[in-house]
Design an enzyme around this catalytic site. Structure first.
Site, PDB file in Angstrom:
ATOM      1  N   LYS A   1       0.847  -1.084  -0.058  1.00 31.50           N
ATOM      2  CA  LYS A   1       0.010   0.102   0.148  1.00 31.50           C
ATOM      3  C   LYS A   1       0.832   1.316  -0.096  1.00 31.50           C
ATOM      4  O   LYS A   1       1.658   1.449   0.776  1.00 31.50           O
ATOM      5  CB  LYS A   1      -0.845  -0.216   1.306  1.00 31.50           C
ATOM      6  CG  LYS A   1      -2.231   0.520   1.087  1.00 31.50           C
ATOM      7  CD  LYS A   1      -2.884   0.275   2.415  1.00 31.50           C
ATOM      8  CE  LYS A   1      -4.293   1.046   2.496  1.00 31.50           C
ATOM      9  NZ  LYS A   1      -4.979   0.767   3.922  1.00 31.50           N
TER      10      LYS A   1
HETATM   11  C1  E4P Z   1      -8.183   1.188   4.130  1.00 28.76           C
HETATM   12  O1  E4P Z   1      -7.440   0.940   3.283  1.00 28.76           O
HETATM   13  C2  E4P Z   1      -8.154   2.810   4.678  1.00 28.76           C
HETATM   14  O2  E4P Z   1      -6.742   2.976   5.266  1.00 28.76           O
HETATM   15  C3  E4P Z   1      -9.221   2.804   5.865  1.00 28.76           C
HETATM   16  O3  E4P Z   1     -10.513   2.359   5.171  1.00 28.76           O
HETATM   17  C4  E4P Z   1      -9.385   4.111   6.306  1.00 28.76           C
HETATM   18  O4  E4P Z   1     -10.512   4.196   7.172  1.00 28.76           O
HETATM   19  P1  E4P Z   1     -10.891   5.592   7.991  1.00 28.76           P
HETATM   20  O5  E4P Z   1     -11.173   6.752   7.134  1.00 28.76           O
HETATM   21  O6  E4P Z   1     -12.002   5.241   8.802  1.00 28.76           O
HETATM   22  O7  E4P Z   1      -9.623   5.588   8.966  1.00 28.76           O
END
Ligand code: E4P
EC number: 2.2.1.2
Length: 217
Positions: free
Chosen positions: A83
């Site tokens: 990522k």
């Molecule tokens: C997933 O890949 C993301 O990092 C995550 O869904 C972010 O979610 P949030 O905005 O609730 O922290």
């Protein structure tokens, strides 16, 4: 539609995985911090549990170090998706790592133009953040719809991974629009089952089972 679970909590992943609800997992530095675990150790445990893609996020901001971190992360297991953030350095890392045959999830996407760039860089997944757009009074669903249209217009194979999902309605709307994947916290996936008429109907059936002494076993 594929369901990814947005957590680094092993027990929560295992519980949903046993029900066939887990096509993959996403983590990020905040979720790793919340778990209190070492990133390499906990990511390995998740990869042992789940067959589908497991996103593990780099910590660097320059392309060279992101690429080095990505090469280390992919050694954890075959199902790692590296990522990277949606920056020019992140896109450079995306291009290099996908050219090497690795899965890359480009995260922190807040505009359709950013998603277009990620697709051009060969991203396996693009992660538009719905909830964080809603938090600033924009409509996260408009972004999912725009990316769906643009990717379909040109046949980009990058999968739309609707992220920052905060409630069951976000899942429903993402499915309606045609997001390829949603990633949601375990509590949101569990909340999808709730309907008051199901509870009411079951109560009525149970009352009749008792009244009529209906037995099968
Ligand atoms: C997933 O890949 C993301 O990092 C995550 O869904 C972010 O979610 P949030 O905005 O609730 O922290």
């Amino acid at each position: 539609m594929k369901f990814f679970v947005d957590t680094a909590e092993i027990d929560a992943i295992a519980e949903l995985n046993a029900l066939g609800m887990v096509d993959g997992v996403t983590t990020n530095p905040s979720l790793i911090k919340k778990s209190g675990r070492d990133i390499i150790e906990v990511t390995k445990e998740i990869c042992d549990l789940v067959d589908g893609p497991v996103s593990a996020e780099v910590t660097a901001t320059d392309a060279e170090t992101m690429i080095a971190e990505g090469r280390k992360l992919v050694k954890i297991a075959d199902n790692i998706a590296v990522k990277v953030p949606l920056t020019w350095d992140g896109l450079q890392a995306c291009k290099t790592l996908t050219d090497e045959g690795h899965m890359v999830n480009v995260t922190l996407c807040f505009s359709a133009n950013q998603a277009l760039l990620a697709a051009k860089a060969g991203a396996t997944f693009i992660s538009p953040f719905i909830g964080r757009l809603d938090d600033i009074n924009l409509d996260g669903m408009d972004l999912i719809a725009d990316i769906r249209t643009i990717y379909d217009n040109y046949g980009f194979e990058t999968e739309i991974l609707a992220a920052s999902i905060r409630n069951a309605n976000h899942v429903l709307e993402s499915a309606r629009i045609g997001a390829d994947v949603i990633t949601a916290p375990p509590a949101v996936i569990k909340a999808m089952i709730n309907h008051p008429l199901t509870d009411k109907g079951l109560d009525a059936f149970l009352a009749d089972i008792k009244a009529a002494n209906i037995k099968i076993l």
